[in-house]
Motif scaffolding. Structure first.
Motif, short mmCIF file in Angstrom:
data_model
loop_
_atom_site.label_atom_id
_atom_site.label_comp_id
_atom_site.label_asym_id
_atom_site.label_seq_id
_atom_site.Cartn_x
_atom_site.Cartn_y
_atom_site.Cartn_z
N PRO A 51 0.79 -1.24 0.00
CA PRO A 51 0.00 0.00 0.00
C PRO A 51 0.81 1.29 0.00
N THR A 52 2.08 1.25 0.45
CA THR A 52 2.89 2.47 0.49
C THR A 52 4.20 2.26 -0.25
N GLY A 53 4.83 3.37 -0.61
CA GLY A 53 6.09 3.30 -1.35
C GLY A 53 7.18 2.60 -0.56
N VAL A 54 7.30 2.93 0.75
CA VAL A 54 8.34 2.31 1.58
C VAL A 54 8.10 0.81 1.70
N ALA A 55 6.83 0.43 1.97
CA ALA A 55 6.51 -1.00 2.10
C ALA A 55 6.79 -1.74 0.79
N ALA A 56 6.49 -1.09 -0.34
CA ALA A 56 6.72 -1.73 -1.64
C ALA A 56 8.21 -1.94 -1.89
N ILE A 57 9.03 -0.93 -1.55
CA ILE A 57 10.48 -1.06 -1.72
C ILE A 57 11.03 -2.17 -0.83
N LEU A 99 -0.37 -13.78 -15.03
CA LEU A 99 -0.15 -13.81 -13.58
C LEU A 99 -0.85 -15.01 -12.93
N ASP A 100 -0.13 -15.70 -12.05
CA ASP A 100 -0.72 -16.77 -11.25
C ASP A 100 -0.99 -16.32 -9.82
N LEU A 101 -0.07 -15.51 -9.29
CA LEU A 101 -0.09 -15.19 -7.86
C LEU A 101 0.13 -13.69 -7.64
N LEU A 102 -0.75 -13.08 -6.87
CA LEU A 102 -0.59 -11.67 -6.48
C LEU A 102 -0.31 -11.63 -4.98
N VAL A 103 0.86 -11.12 -4.61
CA VAL A 103 1.24 -10.99 -3.20
C VAL A 103 1.00 -9.54 -2.78
N ILE A 104 0.24 -9.36 -1.71
CA ILE A 104 -0.01 -8.02 -1.16
C ILE A 104 0.60 -7.98 0.22
N ASP A 105 1.68 -7.22 0.37
CA ASP A 105 2.35 -7.08 1.66
C ASP A 105 1.72 -5.95 2.46
N GLU A 106 1.90 -6.01 3.78
CA GLU A 106 1.32 -5.02 4.70
C GLU A 106 -0.19 -4.88 4.44
N ILE A 107 -0.87 -6.02 4.41
CA ILE A 107 -2.30 -6.04 4.07
C ILE A 107 -3.15 -5.33 5.11
N SER A 108 -2.63 -5.18 6.32
CA SER A 108 -3.42 -4.52 7.37
C SER A 108 -3.76 -3.09 7.00
N MET A 109 -2.95 -2.45 6.17
CA MET A 109 -3.18 -1.06 5.77
C MET A 109 -4.01 -0.94 4.50
N LEU A 137 -4.41 -14.96 -4.40
CA LEU A 137 -3.92 -13.88 -3.55
C LEU A 137 -3.17 -14.45 -2.34
N LEU A 138 -2.01 -13.88 -2.07
CA LEU A 138 -1.30 -14.13 -0.82
C LEU A 138 -1.20 -12.78 -0.11
N MET A 139 -1.93 -12.65 0.98
CA MET A 139 -1.97 -11.38 1.72
C MET A 139 -1.17 -11.54 3.00
N ILE A 140 -0.14 -10.71 3.17
CA ILE A 140 0.78 -10.84 4.29
C ILE A 140 0.68 -9.62 5.18
N GLY A 141 0.54 -9.83 6.47
CA GLY A 141 0.50 -8.70 7.38
C GLY A 141 -0.04 -9.08 8.74
N ASP A 142 -0.15 -8.09 9.58
CA ASP A 142 -0.59 -8.29 10.96
C ASP A 142 -1.65 -7.24 11.28
N LEU A 143 -2.88 -7.69 11.50
CA LEU A 143 -3.97 -6.76 11.76
C LEU A 143 -3.80 -5.98 13.06
N HIS A 144 -2.91 -6.46 13.92
CA HIS A 144 -2.66 -5.76 15.17
C HIS A 144 -1.67 -4.61 14.98
N GLN A 145 -1.17 -4.45 13.75
CA GLN A 145 -0.27 -3.34 13.48
C GLN A 145 -1.08 -2.21 12.82
N LEU A 146 -0.51 -1.48 11.89
CA LEU A 146 -1.18 -0.29 11.37
C LEU A 146 -2.45 -0.63 10.59
N SER A 147 -3.50 0.14 10.81
CA SER A 147 -4.80 -0.11 10.20
C SER A 147 -5.02 0.80 8.99
N PRO A 148 -6.03 0.50 8.17
CA PRO A 148 -6.29 1.34 6.99
C PRO A 148 -6.74 2.74 7.38
#
Length: 812
Positions: A51-57, A99-109, A137-148
């Motif tokens: 979701p963010t530039g830093v997380a994407a990098i 595309l076979d697989l879409l990975v979304i990192d920091e999914i909590s945001m 979809l592979l969604m990676i993150g922790d809902l107890h961290q930053l929220s949308p």
């Protein structure tokens, strides 16, 4: 990590199923490491977004909005928002299709509406009938961290559709029954004392005992040397600014001040950067905007140091970059989104702008910017945390309890956990998948791929489009194209579609045995034989398609036809590639790779294909070589005079010239579409080309009868078609002989069905007559189009019209 049961289970689900997965776990449980290893070893074609530039990098990917070219605003389900999305280039579309697989990192945001927007884009370019176009979809993150995060004005638009904006409320995701896998083992911190404190904060179990232990790391007036490598994490931008200002004062270089230019409506709390920037050479800075230029020299979150300031430009050198970045002022727009109730469109309106340099001081950063990072030494200033999970994010960035220093004591009020998250997490943990679930998912995945392998619906649809276009534009395309396409379709119906339907029923019977298709030897043998059969039939289809030549004078229509034909060729190519592979047995990962590669290989073949040359239609042209000669002459003449080719000679005139072989001006003028003017302009050249060809090929130019218009009794054109039909000629032969469209002949004969002179069953077979009659009697459609839409492509308009005439006759 190899001994980690949850990581192994996650890896198996990603590689060998198509289930959508939420991979979660406490900070430091190896989520990021798992992602990096997956990127190196996963056999599926994957893309990583965040979701963010830093997380994407940090994840080694792209931002969600840049990859999918999404609008920066709310996505309202069922509203038309395509006007806000940039048109994707062919390379991006090709990538998405493979595309076979879409990975979304920091999914909590990631917001639920953003996930639904991704679903809309993927369906557009892939399978419209499957959530996310069939991409896993592979969604990676922790809902107890930053929220949308959502603005009040955006939430007003979205709250009729979502109870909250956490990603798990995505309407598309809820259609897929995703699984949740929680990683348990913590790798970042090895100190159980520190881990227990972090868990208490994360799960909202903090009490006075844990709080007292945590606040042992509060060191008043802590001021380390810069060489010690401490970075300060704060909850608010203002706190980070104070630290950065103090560091700036320590530099001896000259200060430079830059004030932003604010226009229209742009509230202060929305400023993307400071209203007034004070910068010095030697200052550590961070970019706060992505580079909108083609060069993409910087991104939001990129760190560097100011080397020099000259005129209106700031020169920044970033670690790892060979060259300095020359930074000028950029513009941010403040937009307002409104939902038009009538059109259901999201309307965007620019109401203000903010112009400033896209950099700011960076000795301290906010907790939000630190997501996904790990620090040996950090100063935490989180007592003023305002968002759910902020304190946990800040504390868990630290590798050890000793490497963490609290600028202020942590209070109960700054530790927050959302009740919605707690409920979702609890339910997910109670329904976490096990080994049996994995086996069942593998069976379903392999079953779906096998059924897809022998599914020829896309080929059927692309052939039908060719037929539909041929019927619509029969008057201006090459003769015989419709008949040839229909002949191909009929052969494919018998040899491929019907057989495939029967074989898929056999596959279902084998799958009831409960074995993995890859391990079912009996099924594998049937698959091998079936693949050989269908691969051979597609070779025949390809050969028949090569014989179906096409031409048209109208460039727009010609483009439509060529694209439709190319789509048929593409479907044949991709299916052939997959079938040839599986002639040796079905293997999931090999199949996925081959299918994806075939899509790309086809595009590469098309790029390398030779430039189109003048070709002759196979049917309806007696002398193809002469046709090519005259057509090439006609096309060159049109290009020289910058006029459409049909202004010189229409295609139908070319065909009549080639078939009749006129030998003098009188015969030439008698051909419909030429006339005296064109005879005067092109007569000599045409007669020379025809004469040269006939002499070379030893073809006799037989004089043909010239019909002179008289006032004699007008010929009944319908009766002429009827008489030819009664004499035993087919409709195609009549159309060719009379130089009329096939649909015109159908109309002539339908007239005589209405009079009772022609038997309906000599025109339409009994089963189709019954099918059409039954539908009309039961549904009483308002128009012929309704009947055609309901009965599908196997019933033609001519057949419907004939049955309606027959029914009128019987009811009269």
């Amino acid at each position: 990590m190899a001994q980690n049961i949850q990581l192994q289970l996650a890896s198996e689900f990603v590689q060998f199923t198509d289930k959508n997965i939420f991979l979660t776990g406490k900070a430091g449980t190896g989520k990021t490491t798992f992602l990096h290893r997956l990127k190196e070893n996963c056999p599926k074609r994957m893309v990583i977004v965040a979701p963010t530039g830093v997380a994407a990098i940090n994840a080694g990917g792209s931002t969600i909005h840049s990859f999918f070219q999404l609008a920066f605003g709310p996505y309202v389900p069922n509203a038309d928002q395509k006007s806000f999305q940039h048109k994707m280039n062919k390379q991006k579309i090709s990538l998405i299709k493979s595309l076979d697989l879409l990975v979304i990192d920091e999914i909590s945001m990631v917001r639920a509406d953003t996930l639904d927007n991704i679903d809309e884009v993927l369906r557009r370019y892939r399978d419209r009938n499957k959530p996310f176009g069939g991409v896993q979809l592979l969604m990676i993150g922790d809902l107890h961290q930053l929220s949308p995060v959502v603005k009040d004005q955006d939430w007003e638009l979205l709250k009729p559709y979502y109870s909250n904006l956490y990603f798990f409320n995505s309407k598309a995701l809820q259609q897929t029954s995703p699984i949740s896998i929680e990683l348990k083992h913590i790798y970042r911190q090895s100190d159980t004392f520190f881990i227990d404190i972090l868990n208490a904060v994360r799960e909202n179990r903090i009490d006075e005992h844990f709080l007292a232990q945590l606040n042992q790391r509060y060191i008043p007036n802590f001021n380390p040397d810069e060489e010690e490598g401490y970075i300060t994490l704060t909850s608010h931008n203002q706190s980070a600014n104070i630290i950065n200002d103090e560091k700036l004062k320590g530099l001896k270089a000259k200060s430079h001040h830059y004030k932003a230019d604010v226009k229209g409506e742009f509230p202060e709390f929305s400023y993307p950067n400071a209203l007034e920037l004070e910068l010095k050479e030697g200052a550590q800075v961070m970019f706060v905007k992505n580079d909108a230029s083609r060069d993409k020299l910087y991104f939001n979150g990129k760190i560097g140091k100011i080397i020099r300031i000259k005129d209106d430009y700031i020169h920044v050198k970033c670690p790892g970059d060979l060259q300095e970045i020359v930074v000028g002022r950029v513009e941010w727009e403040n937009t307002k989104y409104e939902l038009n109730a009538a059109s259901k469109e999201i309307e965007e309106k620019v109401i203000g702008s903010f112009i400033q340099y896209p950099i700011k001081l960076a000795w301290a950063i906010t907790i939000h910017k630190s997501q996904g990072l790990t620090f040996e030494k950090a100063i935490i200033d989180a007592n003023a945390a305002f968002a759910h999970g902020q304190v946990y994010v800040a504390l868990s960035r630290c590798k050890s309890f000793e490497g963490m220093v609290l600028r202020t004591p942590i209070s109960f009020n700054s530790i927050k956990t959302d009740g919605t998250v707690a409920t979702y997490t609890k339910n997910a943990e109670q329904n976490s998948p096990g080994e049996q679930h994995l086996v069942e998912a593998k069976v379903v995945f392999q079953r779906n791929l096998l059924l897809e392998l022998f599914d020829f619906k896309r080929l059927k649809s692309s052939l039908y489009l060719c037929k539909k276009l041929a019927e619509e534009y029969h008057q201006i395309i090459s003769l015989g194209f419709l008949e040839n396409i229909n002949a191909v379709r009929e052969a494919v119906e018998i040899d491929i579609y019907t057989v495939a339907e029967k074989f898929n029923r056999q596959i279902e019977q084998y799958l009831q045995q409960g074995k993995l298709p890859e391990e079912n030897e009996e099924l594998q043998e049937r698959v091998k034989k079936a693949c050989t059969y269908f691969a051979d039939k597609l070779i025949v289809l390809h050969e028949n398609l090569d014989k179906v030549s096409f031409d048209a004078d109208n460039k727009t229509i010609k483009k439509q036809f060529l694209e439709a034909i190319e789509q048929v060729e593409k479907e044949v190519f991709i299916k052939q590639s997959a079938l040839k592979l599986c002639c040796n047995g079905f293997q999931t990962l090999n199949y996925l790779k081959t299918k994806a590669n075939a899509e790309i290989d086809f595009l590469n073949l098309k790029k390398a294909a030779p430039v189109e040359k003048a070709t002759a239609p196979v049917s309806g042209v007696n002398h193809p070589e002469l046709y090519k000669t005259i057509k090439t002459w006609r096309d060159q003449l049109a290009a020289e005079n910058n006029v459409p080719v049909y202004h010189i000679l229409p295609q139908k005139v070319l065909i009549e010239l080639v078939n009749k072989l006129p030998s003098n001006f009188q015969e030439l003028e008698s051909i419909k579409g030429i006339g005296k003017t064109k005879v005067k302009q092109f007569g000599n050249e045409l007669l020379v080309m025809i004469s040269d060809y006939c002499e070379k090929k030893e073809v006799s130019q037989t004089p043909f009868q010239l019909f002179v218009k008289t006032t004699a009794e007008k010929v009944d054109t319908k009766k002429l078609s009827f008489d030819l039909f009664k004499a035993g000629k087919t409709m195609q032969e009549i159309a060719l002989e009379r130089n009329l469209a096939l649909t015109t002949i159908e109309t002539h004969l339908t007239h005589y069905i209405g009079t009772g002179d022609l038997d309906i069953y000599s025109f339409v077979n009994k089963s189709k007559v019954s099918q059409i009659q039954d539908y009309i009697w039961r549904n009483k459609p308002s128009s012929m189009n309704d009947t055609k839409a309901a009965l599908g492509e196997e019933i033609s308009y001519g057949e419907i019209r004939a049955v309606m005439k027959f029914m009128e006759l019987n009811n009269s």
